[in-house]
Design a protein around this motif. Structure first.
Motif, PDB file in Angstrom:
ATOM      1  N   ILE A 156       0.810  -1.214   0.000  1.00  0.00           N
ATOM      2  CA  ILE A 156       0.000   0.000   0.000  1.00  0.00           C
ATOM      3  C   ILE A 156       0.844   1.266   0.000  1.00  0.00           C
ATOM      4  O   ILE A 156       0.312   2.366   0.101  1.00  0.00           O
ATOM      5  CB  ILE A 156      -0.917   0.025   1.231  1.00  0.00           C
ATOM      6  N   THR A 157       2.176   1.127  -0.139  1.00  0.00           N
ATOM      7  CA  THR A 157       3.039   2.299  -0.033  1.00  0.00           C
ATOM      8  C   THR A 157       3.065   3.118  -1.318  1.00  0.00           C
ATOM      9  O   THR A 157       3.483   4.283  -1.299  1.00  0.00           O
ATOM     10  CB  THR A 157       4.475   1.850   0.298  1.00  0.00           C
ATOM     11  N   LYS A 158       2.635   2.574  -2.420  1.00  0.00           N
ATOM     12  CA  LYS A 158       2.763   3.276  -3.689  1.00  0.00           C
ATOM     13  C   LYS A 158       1.445   3.811  -4.234  1.00  0.00           C
ATOM     14  O   LYS A 158       1.440   4.737  -5.024  1.00  0.00           O
ATOM     15  CB  LYS A 158       3.379   2.329  -4.741  1.00  0.00           C
ATOM     16  N   ASN A 159       0.335   3.253  -3.834  1.00  0.00           N
ATOM     17  CA  ASN A 159      -0.948   3.583  -4.464  1.00  0.00           C
ATOM     18  C   ASN A 159      -1.938   4.027  -3.389  1.00  0.00           C
ATOM     19  O   ASN A 159      -2.173   3.316  -2.416  1.00  0.00           O
ATOM     20  CB  ASN A 159      -1.493   2.364  -5.219  1.00  0.00           C
ATOM     21  N   VAL A 160      -2.506   5.226  -3.592  1.00  0.00           N
ATOM     22  CA  VAL A 160      -3.487   5.746  -2.637  1.00  0.00           C
ATOM     23  C   VAL A 160      -4.754   4.897  -2.643  1.00  0.00           C
ATOM     24  O   VAL A 160      -5.389   4.668  -1.601  1.00  0.00           O
ATOM     25  CB  VAL A 160      -3.826   7.215  -2.958  1.00  0.00           C
ATOM     26  N   ASP A 161      -5.119   4.403  -3.795  1.00  0.00           N
ATOM     27  CA  ASP A 161      -6.340   3.586  -3.884  1.00  0.00           C
ATOM     28  C   ASP A 161      -6.186   2.294  -3.098  1.00  0.00           C
ATOM     29  O   ASP A 161      -7.134   1.833  -2.435  1.00  0.00           O
ATOM     30  CB  ASP A 161      -6.643   3.279  -5.357  1.00  0.00           C
ATOM     31  N   ASP A 162      -4.942   1.736  -3.143  1.00  0.00           N
ATOM     32  CA  ASP A 162      -4.703   0.533  -2.334  1.00  0.00           C
ATOM     33  C   ASP A 162      -4.745   0.856  -0.832  1.00  0.00           C
ATOM     34  O   ASP A 162      -5.223   0.054  -0.012  1.00  0.00           O
ATOM     35  CB  ASP A 162      -3.349  -0.074  -2.703  1.00  0.00           C
ATOM     36  N   GLN A 163      -4.206   2.053  -0.484  1.00  0.00           N
ATOM     37  CA  GLN A 163      -4.274   2.453   0.917  1.00  0.00           C
ATOM     38  C   GLN A 163      -5.732   2.611   1.385  1.00  0.00           C
ATOM     39  O   GLN A 163      -6.102   2.194   2.489  1.00  0.00           O
ATOM     40  CB  GLN A 163      -3.531   3.773   1.108  1.00  0.00           C
ATOM     41  N   ALA A 164      -6.574   3.224   0.509  1.00  0.00           N
ATOM     42  CA  ALA A 164      -7.996   3.389   0.857  1.00  0.00           C
ATOM     43  C   ALA A 164      -8.682   2.034   0.985  1.00  0.00           C
ATOM     44  O   ALA A 164      -9.542   1.839   1.874  1.00  0.00           O
ATOM     45  CB  ALA A 164      -8.696   4.246  -0.199  1.00  0.00           C
ATOM     46  N   ALA A 165      -8.329   1.095   0.142  1.00  0.00           N
ATOM     47  CA  ALA A 165      -8.948  -0.239   0.215  1.00  0.00           C
ATOM     48  C   ALA A 165      -8.572  -0.932   1.525  1.00  0.00           C
ATOM     49  O   ALA A 165      -9.407  -1.599   2.164  1.00  0.00           O
ATOM     50  CB  ALA A 165      -8.518  -1.079  -0.980  1.00  0.00           C
ATOM     51  N   MET A 166      -7.280  -0.774   1.948  1.00  0.00           N
ATOM     52  CA  MET A 166      -6.869  -1.405   3.194  1.00  0.00           C
ATOM     53  C   MET A 166      -7.577  -0.762   4.392  1.00  0.00           C
ATOM     54  O   MET A 166      -8.039  -1.456   5.309  1.00  0.00           O
ATOM     55  CB  MET A 166      -5.355  -1.277   3.352  1.00  0.00           C
ATOM     56  N   VAL A 167      -7.649   0.566   4.378  1.00  0.00           N
ATOM     57  CA  VAL A 167      -8.342   1.248   5.486  1.00  0.00           C
ATOM     58  C   VAL A 167      -9.807   0.829   5.525  1.00  0.00           C
ATOM     59  O   VAL A 167     -10.400   0.646   6.588  1.00  0.00           O
ATOM     60  CB  VAL A 167      -8.193   2.771   5.342  1.00  0.00           C
ATOM     61  N   LYS A 168     -10.408   0.696   4.340  1.00  0.00           N
ATOM     62  CA  LYS A 168     -11.814   0.233   4.279  1.00  0.00           C
ATOM     63  C   LYS A 168     -11.951  -1.143   4.912  1.00  0.00           C
ATOM     64  O   LYS A 168     -12.863  -1.388   5.731  1.00  0.00           O
ATOM     65  CB  LYS A 168     -12.262   0.201   2.825  1.00  0.00           C
ATOM     66  N   ASP A 169     -11.044  -2.062   4.553  1.00  0.00           N
ATOM     67  CA  ASP A 169     -11.125  -3.417   5.111  1.00  0.00           C
ATOM     68  C   ASP A 169     -10.867  -3.408   6.623  1.00  0.00           C
ATOM     69  O   ASP A 169     -11.518  -4.162   7.390  1.00  0.00           O
ATOM     70  CB  ASP A 169     -10.113  -4.331   4.418  1.00  0.00           C
ATOM     71  N   MET A 170      -9.931  -2.538   7.080  1.00  0.00           N
ATOM     72  CA  MET A 170      -9.655  -2.476   8.514  1.00  0.00           C
ATOM     73  C   MET A 170     -10.851  -1.893   9.280  1.00  0.00           C
ATOM     74  O   MET A 170     -11.180  -2.343  10.380  1.00  0.00           O
ATOM     75  CB  MET A 170      -8.404  -1.619   8.784  1.00  0.00           C
ATOM     76  N   ARG A 171     -11.501  -0.874   8.667  1.00  0.00           N
ATOM     77  CA  ARG A 171     -12.687  -0.317   9.314  1.00  0.00           C
ATOM     78  C   ARG A 171     -13.802  -1.368   9.394  1.00  0.00           C
ATOM     79  O   ARG A 171     -14.487  -1.501  10.400  1.00  0.00           O
ATOM     80  CB  ARG A 171     -13.164   0.899   8.530  1.00  0.00           C
ATOM     81  N   TYR A 172     -13.946  -2.132   8.335  1.00  0.00           N
ATOM     82  CA  TYR A 172     -14.957  -3.190   8.330  1.00  0.00           C
ATOM     83  C   TYR A 172     -14.604  -4.268   9.363  1.00  0.00           C
ATOM     84  O   TYR A 172     -15.479  -4.761  10.091  1.00  0.00           O
ATOM     85  CB  TYR A 172     -15.059  -3.790   6.933  1.00  0.00           C
ATOM     86  N   LEU A 173     -13.294  -4.620   9.467  1.00  0.00           N
ATOM     87  CA  LEU A 173     -12.850  -5.619  10.423  1.00  0.00           C
ATOM     88  C   LEU A 173     -13.120  -5.151  11.857  1.00  0.00           C
ATOM     89  O   LEU A 173     -13.582  -5.929  12.701  1.00  0.00           O
ATOM     90  CB  LEU A 173     -11.355  -5.896  10.233  1.00  0.00           C
ATOM     91  N   ALA A 174     -12.844  -3.873  12.117  1.00  0.00           N
ATOM     92  CA  ALA A 174     -13.088  -3.351  13.465  1.00  0.00           C
ATOM     93  C   ALA A 174     -14.575  -3.441  13.830  1.00  0.00           C
ATOM     94  O   ALA A 174     -14.933  -3.801  14.963  1.00  0.00           O
ATOM     95  CB  ALA A 174     -12.600  -1.913  13.559  1.00  0.00           C
ATOM     96  N   THR A 175     -15.435  -3.129  12.850  1.00  0.00           N
ATOM     97  CA  THR A 175     -16.872  -3.231  13.105  1.00  0.00           C
ATOM     98  C   THR A 175     -17.276  -4.677  13.323  1.00  0.00           C
ATOM     99  O   THR A 175     -18.110  -4.990  14.197  1.00  0.00           O
ATOM    100  CB  THR A 175     -17.659  -2.626  11.940  1.00  0.00           C
ATOM    101  N   VAL A 176     -16.704  -5.589  12.525  1.00  0.00           N
ATOM    102  CA  VAL A 176     -17.005  -7.012  12.679  1.00  0.00           C
ATOM    103  C   VAL A 176     -16.597  -7.505  14.061  1.00  0.00           C
ATOM    104  O   VAL A 176     -17.356  -8.235  14.735  1.00  0.00           O
ATOM    105  CB  VAL A 176     -16.300  -7.819  11.568  1.00  0.00           C
ATOM    106  N   ILE A 177     -15.403  -7.122  14.503  1.00  0.00           N
ATOM    107  CA  ILE A 177     -14.938  -7.562  15.825  1.00  0.00           C
ATOM    108  C   ILE A 177     -15.827  -6.981  16.921  1.00  0.00           C
ATOM    109  O   ILE A 177     -16.183  -7.662  17.897  1.00  0.00           O
ATOM    110  CB  ILE A 177     -13.466  -7.155  16.032  1.00  0.00           C
ATOM    111  N   THR A 178     -16.217  -5.690  16.766  1.00  0.00           N
ATOM    112  CA  THR A 178     -17.104  -5.072  17.755  1.00  0.00           C
ATOM    113  C   THR A 178     -18.441  -5.799  17.824  1.00  0.00           C
ATOM    114  O   THR A 178     -18.967  -6.068  18.921  1.00  0.00           O
ATOM    115  CB  THR A 178     -17.323  -3.596  17.407  1.00  0.00           C
ATOM    116  N   GLN A 179     -19.007  -6.117  16.664  1.00  0.00           N
ATOM    117  CA  GLN A 179     -20.274  -6.849  16.639  1.00  0.00           C
ATOM    118  C   GLN A 179     -20.117  -8.239  17.255  1.00  0.00           C
ATOM    119  O   GLN A 179     -21.014  -8.742  17.954  1.00  0.00           O
ATOM    120  CB  GLN A 179     -20.771  -6.979  15.194  1.00  0.00           C
ATOM    121  N   THR A 180     -18.943  -8.854  17.003  1.00  0.00           N
ATOM    122  CA  THR A 180     -18.700 -10.185  17.581  1.00  0.00           C
ATOM    123  C   THR A 180     -18.633 -10.105  19.106  1.00  0.00           C
ATOM    124  O   THR A 180     -19.218 -10.939  19.823  1.00  0.00           O
ATOM    125  CB  THR A 180     -17.390 -10.769  17.036  1.00  0.00           C
TER     126      THR A 180
END
Length: 895
Positions: A570-594
């Motif tokens: 994710i160091t070279k592409n902003v779109d890849d960075q946004a995709a990772m942050v999106k997945d991490m935000r989704y993961l955090a919500t999933v863990i909270t719901q769990t």
């Protein structure tokens, strides 16, 4: 009398904190009880402790120094000052009245108002009380219908019920003072009393009532004060009416006893397993219908889920699944929002906002549907459970037996508030049980897809640690919940008791004493709730720490694991960075719901244990009602005796008499009041039942009516119904002698006034629809009211008026209304249990004469010797220990 210790009854309205004279002076206590012939309350104290209330304790100051103030050699005094008993249940009316007189003798007031307070005691005892009061120097204002008491008074104030009064001075024999002038008296004599009093009441009714009043008055003042001592001589000669001794049974040994029907299982502590078992059994009873198999070989019951429940539960499950899907969608949108923000994609962000708005509306619809379905399910379950309880509660007089035999005192609260609360909590538990399990499964799978084996393994290891910790420190919430329900019920019952006895408490000025008693119960409730809160504190602390606070750290650790194994640079592409942050935000919500679902699953144990406490109280109602049906094992038809002779109550087909065949009259606790009782009461041969208070007179009625079991010997009563099914054979059935007349009727001392119109009071237990066979019903009923001298009630209220009859009618009016009910039904046999002791003597005689004219065979319980002439035989219950005598009444007495 009320709930409390024996000494508290005597010193009322004082308390043990302020008045300890009887505690410190046992001889004074014994002398006081001996004056009213109640010394056996001390010597046989264990006999009255079956209704002891263990959940109400003494005040701290009263209990702290009790051992020092009560002599060790007087255990009976210790019992009288420490054991709390519901005296209104264990004492007869006569005993309660004597206890009230002992209270008067203890306080020794200068003035006293005695309101029909000796109607349930014998004449000689009543006059002895009057002499004691006179020797005390107490000035009495006595309300009574007994002419014999006039001899102990100086003046007679007569109220005619229409606003007039007359005061007669017996001591100086002066002209009576009156509220009416001579001209008004002449008008009354000519039948125009309504004009003199200014009343709208018709002439005939007021004249009739005034004539009755005058007759009572003349009977009262005919007694002179100088004749007061002669009454004791008459009392000594009270056996002159007795003829030949027909039969007797004298018990010289100790009082007999038999097996008690009361089960003390309610008083024993119940463990967690029994509470959980009660919970499962009650849920099974509620959810599943049981139908017997039609196959003759199989006797099993086919168990199937209720159809309406299947629909409701399926709808609830569907709503929960939709809500889980929307929760997952919201988690995705949270991550997608970050993606659009990082990429500064405004059009995508706006579309996402519109999608979120529609999704929020759908989520609101599902939430409202969940609440509606939950409330609907709770209402259906409450209706079903209430119907099951009421079906058993009103079967075979279980409503009486569960309270007076099984001592289920707060059954009213259990059938109403407890059922409502438990069904609401159970219905709320359904979505709370489905959703966290479904959420945990779904979001655990999504977590596994994002983090792999390491992340999900770490998540579940933490969950296992948290569950084990909370399980180890969880308190017994089922017992705490059950105890809170019990104490809430006790607190509520104390307010109900105060409401029912408010007038007596106000007369005594006992408000401070009642406040003390009610506050004592509230303090016990508060102490229990505070103890429960303290036990929950550690559990709530660890629960919040493990399910809400510490999971943030777990979320960060799992997020680090996710980022460490993210497959894209994710160091070279902003779109890849946004995709990772999106997945991490989704993961955090999933863990909270769990974790939220995990916390809800852990909370299910607390919910379930609290629900089990309420289930135990409701299950106890089912169990105690089932135990109370043991009485039915002693009720048979005469065809049952052909196969095997049994003891009990026998409904004899074609019988023309009530027969006691070596029968015992036993209390549910096992005390024998009358032993080997043998006599017959044929049609037309009325029986007078006499004896001291608590000798078993009313208990005899309970045995004949099937409320108490006849555990030895047999009592034969005419078959009360043409049906062969004894389930419908209650005292309101009909006999083969005359299908329009009931076989057996009971008129109690305080007749029951039902909710309804004046007409309903006379027809009870029939309804108006059941009485349409009479073309001129109201005319017939009005004639009966005139017979009992209550014709003015129709003109005052009318037939269709609905009033609180128990409060608007005096006790004497209620008793005469009960006699009108008797005359309407015209039974073949009737128990009259002190049912005219608040009625004047002349009216009482007219009522008994009319009962004879109707062909009613009377079994009369009374303390009045004037009723002897209306009976043919007398049963004397001697002492409440089993002894009895059966006499024939001399023909001269009945002439």
């Amino acid at each position: 009398v009320s709930v409390g210790t024996l000494i508290e009854q005597l010193i009322y309205p004082s308390t043990l904190d302020s008045d300890r004279q009887l505690v410190d002076n046992p001889e004074m206590l014994k002398g006081l009880l001996e004056q009213v012939d109640l010394l056996y309350l001390l010597t046989e104290f264990g006999r009255y402790t079956s209704n002891a209330e263990d959940n109400v304790s003494l005040s701290s100051s009263a209990s702290s120094d009790l051992d020092g103030s009560v002599h060790k050699g007087n255990p009976s005094v210790l019992d009288a000052s420490t054991t709390v008993v519901n005296w209104s249940e264990v004492l007869s009316l006569g005993e309660q009245q004597r206890l009230g007189m002992a209270r008067l003798f203890y306080h020794k007031p200068r003035f006293a108002i005695l309101d029909e307070c000796t109607s349930g005691v014998t004449n000689d005892m009543e006059e002895r009380f009057c002499e004691i009061v006179e020797n005390m120097g107490c000035t009495c204002i006595t309300i009574s219908h007994r002419p014999a008491l006039v001899a102990f008074h100086d003046k007679v104030l007569h109220l005619d019920g229409e606003g007039g009064w007359t005061l007669n001075d017996l001591k100086h024999d002066v002209e009576p003072a009156s509220s009416s002038s001579e001209e008004e008296k002449e008008e009354e004599e000519t039948g125009s009393a309504d004009q003199a009093a200014g009343s709208d009441t018709p002439v005939s009714t007021q004249s009739l009532r005034g004539g009755d009043s005058d007759a009572v008055y003349q009977g009262m003042i005919s007694k002179k004060k100088s004749s007061k001592l002669s009454k004791h001589h008459e009392a000594d000669q009270s056996t002159q009416h007795l003829g030949a001794l027909i039969n007797d049974h004298i018990v010289k040994g100790p009082k007999g006893s038999s097996l008690s029907l009361h089960d003390d299982s309610l008083d024993k502590s119940r463990d967690k397993k029994s509470s959980m078992s009660d919970m499962l059994n009650l849920v099974s009873r509620l959810l599943f219908s049981r139908k017997r198999s039609s196959a003759p070989v199989a006797r099993r019951r086919n168990v199937s889920l209720q159809g309406s429940d299947a629909v409701h539960l399926s709808a609830l499950a569907a709503c929960v699944m939709l809500r889980t899907a929307i929760s997952d969608r919201i988690a995705n949108l949270n991550g997608q929002t970050v993606y659009y923000v990082i990429n500064q994609d405004r059009s995508g962000f706006y579309k996402l906002m519109v999608t979120s708005a529609f999704q929020s509306a759908a989520n609101a619809v599902i939430a409202s549907s969940l609440k509606y379905l939950t409330d609907h399910l709770a209402l259906d379950w409450r209706e079903r459970l209430t119907n099951q309880l009421l079906e058993r509660y009103f079967k075979h007089d279980t409503f009486y037996r569960s309270v007076h035999i099984q001592h289920l005192r707060d059954v009213d609260q259990r059938l109403t508030r407890d059922v409502e609360r438990w069904c609401d909590d159970l219905a709320a538990l359904v979505p709370c049980a489905i959703k966290p399990v479904l959420d945990a499964a779904w979001f655990s799978w999504r977590c596994y897809k994002l983090t792999g084996t390491k992340g999900i393994a770490f998540l579940y290891l933490y969950m296992a640690f948290g569950y084990t910790t909370l399980k180890a420190i969880s308190p017994d919430l089922a017992a705490a919940s059950r105890g809170e329900h019990d104490l809430e019920s006790s607190f509520r019952q104390s307010h109900i008791a105060l409401r029912e006895r408010a007038e007596s408490v106000a007369f005594f000025g006992g408000g401070h004493r009642e406040k003390f008693n009610i506050h004592k119960r509230f303090v016990a409730l508060r102490r229990h709730v505070m103890g429960t809160l303290e036990r929950r504190f550690n559990h709530d602390f660890y629960e919040d720490f493990l399910t809400n606070q510490l999971p943030h750290n777990v979320t960060w650790i799992i997020s680090m694991l996710f980022s460490a194994q993210y497959p894209i640079d994710i160091t070279k592409n902003v779109d890849d960075q946004a995709a990772m942050v999106k997945d991490m935000r989704y993961l955090a919500t999933v863990i909270t719901q769990t974790f939220n679902s995990f916390g809800d699953i852990l909370g299910l144990h607390k919910r379930y244990t609290e629900l089990a406490g309420g289930a135990t109280r409701i299950s106890e109602v089912f169990n105690e009602m089932r135990k109370s049906q043991k009485v039915d094992e002693y009720i048979h038809g005469d065809e049952d005796l052909k196969s095997s002779p049994r003891s009990g109550l026998v409904h004899a087909r074609g019988s023309n008499c009530i027969e006691f065949d070596f029968a015992n009259v036993d209390t549910p606790s096992g005390s024998t009041l009358a032993q080997d009782l043998s006599l017959e009461v044929p049609l037309g041969k009325s029986l007078l039942i006499s004896g001291p208070n608590a000798s078993g007179k009313t208990s005899l009625v309970r045995c004949v009516s099937g409320l108490w079991p006849v555990k030895r010997g047999r009592v034969r009563v005419p078959l009360l119904s043409q049906s062969h099914d004894l389930d419908d054979s209650q005292i309101w059935g009909v006999t083969e002698l005359d299908h329009r007349r009931p076989a057996l009727f009971v008129v109690t001392q305080k007749p029951y006034t039902t909710l309804g119109t004046l007409r309903d009071q006379v027809l009870y237990p029939h309804s108006l629809d059941e009485s349409t066979w009479c073309d001129s019903l109201d005319e017939e009923l009005e004639g009966l009211l005139r017979k009992v001298r209550l014709g003015y009630l129709v003109e005052r209220w009318g037939w269709d008026s609905t009033e609180d009859w128990e409060n608007v009618l005096s006790l004497g009016e209620q008793q005469r209304l009960g006699m009108a009910r008797l005359f309407y039904h015209k039974p073949h046999w009737c128990f009259l249990d002190e049912c005219t002791n608040a009625v004047s003597v002349d009216v009482e005689e007219d009522l008994y004469k009319f009962a004879q004219e109707l062909g009613i065979t009377m079994l009369t319980i009374t303390q009045r010797s004037g009723l002897v002439e209306y009976h043919d035989e007398e049963l004397k219950l001697k002492d409440g220990c089993g002894s009895w005598e059966h006499y024939r009444i001399k023909s001269s007495a009945s002439a």
